[in-house]
Every structure is written in C-alpha cells, then in structure tokens.
Design a protein around this motif. Structure first.
Motif, PDB file in Angstrom:
ATOM      1  N   GLU A  12       0.839  -1.197   0.000  1.00  0.00           N
ATOM      2  CA  GLU A  12       0.000   0.000   0.000  1.00  0.00           C
ATOM      3  C   GLU A  12       0.871   1.243   0.000  1.00  0.00           C
ATOM      4  O   GLU A  12       1.877   1.311   0.684  1.00  0.00           O
ATOM      5  CB  GLU A  12      -0.905   0.016   1.242  1.00  0.00           C
ATOM      6  CG  GLU A  12      -1.972  -1.038   1.234  1.00  0.00           C
ATOM      7  CD  GLU A  12      -3.090  -0.743   0.253  1.00  0.00           C
ATOM      8  OE1 GLU A  12      -3.453   0.432   0.088  1.00  0.00           O
ATOM      9  OE2 GLU A  12      -3.584  -1.700  -0.362  1.00  0.00           O
ATOM     10  N   GLU A  13       0.499   2.209  -0.794  1.00  0.00           N
ATOM     11  CA  GLU A  13       1.202   3.481  -0.854  1.00  0.00           C
ATOM     12  C   GLU A  13       0.282   4.558  -0.291  1.00  0.00           C
ATOM     13  O   GLU A  13      -0.734   4.259   0.325  1.00  0.00           O
ATOM     14  CB  GLU A  13       1.599   3.792  -2.313  1.00  0.00           C
ATOM     15  CG  GLU A  13       2.589   2.816  -2.906  1.00  0.00           C
ATOM     16  CD  GLU A  13       3.981   2.938  -2.306  1.00  0.00           C
ATOM     17  OE1 GLU A  13       4.383   4.043  -1.908  1.00  0.00           O
ATOM     18  OE2 GLU A  13       4.663   1.913  -2.222  1.00  0.00           O
ATOM     19  N   LYS A  14       0.622   5.786  -0.549  1.00  0.00           N
ATOM     20  CA  LYS A  14      -0.160   6.909  -0.046  1.00  0.00           C
ATOM     21  C   LYS A  14      -1.566   6.899  -0.623  1.00  0.00           C
ATOM     22  O   LYS A  14      -1.785   6.524  -1.769  1.00  0.00           O
ATOM     23  CB  LYS A  14       0.528   8.222  -0.418  1.00  0.00           C
ATOM     24  CG  LYS A  14       1.881   8.385   0.228  1.00  0.00           C
ATOM     25  CD  LYS A  14       2.541   9.653  -0.259  1.00  0.00           C
ATOM     26  CE  LYS A  14       3.961   9.709   0.264  1.00  0.00           C
ATOM     27  NZ  LYS A  14       4.727  10.769  -0.338  1.00  0.00           N
ATOM     28  N   ASP A  15      -2.528   7.324   0.188  1.00  0.00           N
ATOM     29  CA  ASP A  15      -3.936   7.469  -0.208  1.00  0.00           C
ATOM     30  C   ASP A  15      -4.535   6.181  -0.766  1.00  0.00           C
ATOM     31  O   ASP A  15      -5.381   6.215  -1.660  1.00  0.00           O
ATOM     32  CB  ASP A  15      -4.097   8.601  -1.235  1.00  0.00           C
ATOM     33  CG  ASP A  15      -3.657   9.946  -0.674  1.00  0.00           C
ATOM     34  OD1 ASP A  15      -3.837  10.160   0.546  1.00  0.00           O
ATOM     35  OD2 ASP A  15      -3.131  10.766  -1.448  1.00  0.00           O
ATOM     36  N   GLY A  16      -4.065   5.027  -0.311  1.00  0.00           N
ATOM     37  CA  GLY A  16      -4.631   3.756  -0.726  1.00  0.00           C
ATOM     38  C   GLY A  16      -4.182   3.269  -2.092  1.00  0.00           C
ATOM     39  O   GLY A  16      -4.646   2.247  -2.566  1.00  0.00           O
ATOM     40  N   MET A  17      -3.282   4.004  -2.747  1.00  0.00           N
ATOM     41  CA  MET A  17      -2.796   3.573  -4.060  1.00  0.00           C
ATOM     42  C   MET A  17      -1.647   2.597  -3.871  1.00  0.00           C
ATOM     43  O   MET A  17      -0.925   2.657  -2.885  1.00  0.00           O
ATOM     44  CB  MET A  17      -2.306   4.780  -4.874  1.00  0.00           C
ATOM     45  CG  MET A  17      -3.391   5.750  -5.244  1.00  0.00           C
ATOM     46  SD  MET A  17      -2.815   7.066  -6.324  1.00  0.00           S
ATOM     47  CE  MET A  17      -1.840   8.051  -5.201  1.00  0.00           C
ATOM     48  N   LYS A  18      -1.518   1.663  -4.805  1.00  0.00           N
ATOM     49  CA  LYS A  18      -0.404   0.724  -4.750  1.00  0.00           C
ATOM     50  C   LYS A  18       0.156   0.511  -6.151  1.00  0.00           C
ATOM     51  O   LYS A  18      -0.557   0.653  -7.150  1.00  0.00           O
ATOM     52  CB  LYS A  18      -0.819  -0.594  -4.130  1.00  0.00           C
ATOM     53  CG  LYS A  18      -1.867  -1.351  -4.919  1.00  0.00           C
ATOM     54  CD  LYS A  18      -2.229  -2.651  -4.233  1.00  0.00           C
ATOM     55  CE  LYS A  18      -3.293  -3.370  -5.057  1.00  0.00           C
ATOM     56  NZ  LYS A  18      -3.655  -4.624  -4.451  1.00  0.00           N
TER      57      LYS A  18
END
Length: 159
Positions: A91-97
């Motif tokens: 998982e990355e920032k703001d739920g983006m991957k």
C-alpha cells in the motif's frame, strides 16, 4: 563506473562499428557481472564557439538532490544516487499501490578525463536533462603561436 576521455573529436556513435562494440560490451558485462557502459546515461556535447561548450546528460526521474557534479584533477564526474523509500507494505499513499514499476532509477557515475582545465559556468536540471555550460580553457603555452617572418636583406625583396 564509465570513464571516458573528454575530447573534441567525435565519438563512434554513428560509425558502423558502434553497434558491434555495444554487443561486445554487453557480452563482457554478462561474463563479468559489471554493468555495461552502454547503460550509462546518454549525453550530448555541443560546441557553442571556440571556448564555450554545453554538456547535456539524460537523467530522467532524478531530482537535484540525487545528482552530484565534481571536478578534481582534470576529472569531471557526474554521479546519480536515487533516494530509495523503503516501504513494508504494498500500500502506498492514499490507498494507491504499485501494480508494476518498470521505470526504476539506478545509481550511476559518469566520468570524463579532461585534457585541459574547464570552468563550469552553470548547471541546471530541467525535464530530465542535466545541462552543464562550461568554458574549455587552454593554457597560453599550449595555444598555437603565430610567428612573423622578417626579411634579412637590405632591399626588402624576397629572393
């Protein structure tokens, strides 16, 4: 590390042997485990006039803090060290991957052996291109000298 002689003579880039040399470079790289020279950043050298030059190096994705330019003992070195963010999860920032990340940046060092002293006037990074504007100073004792020819007879006529 790629070490190149910085010369005003054009390189092999458009020569029929350049493709063959790239293949040999790749073969030796596979055998030795070293990174091929061809994987070094591409660059252009532009001569603006007799003393002013511009070197442009392709460094897409790098920011100013990840690049270093130095001149020491007639050796110009451009180094790129990308900052790597370590994340434990996908998982990355703001739920983006990331689904796929194929545009990776790797550490590089590009060196030029200089025949004479250079003075870098300006260096700037714009749209993935690092540009160095510099002068190529040839010492007075190495510049060609014009010798006038005098006449050694009384009449001033050439015999």
């Amino acid at each position: 590390m790629a070490n190149r002689s910085f010369s005003l003579i054009p390189a092999f880039s458009h020569h029929p042997l350049s493709d063959r040399l790239s293949q040999i470079d790749n073969l030796f790289s596979r055998l030795t485990g070293e990174k091929p020279l061809a994987d070094s950043p591409a660059y252009n050298l532009l001569q603006k006039d007799k003393a002013h030059y511009e070197l442009t190096v392709s460094v897409p994705g790098y920011v100013r803090d990840e690049l270093d330019i130095s001149v020491l003992n007639n050796q110009l070195t451009i180094t790129g060290k990308p900052h790597v963010e370590k994340t434990d999860s996908v998982e990355e920032k703001d739920g983006m991957k990331w689904v796929h990340q194929g545009m990776t940046r790797s550490e590089f060092s590009l060196s030029f052996s200089l025949e004479h002293r250079i003075n870098i006037q300006k260096a700037y990074l714009d749209k993935g291109l690092l540009t160095l504007e510099f002068t190529y100073d040839i010492p007075e004792q190495e510049k060609p000298q014009k010798i006038s020819i005098g006449v050694n007879n009384q009449s001033g006529q050439v015999l």
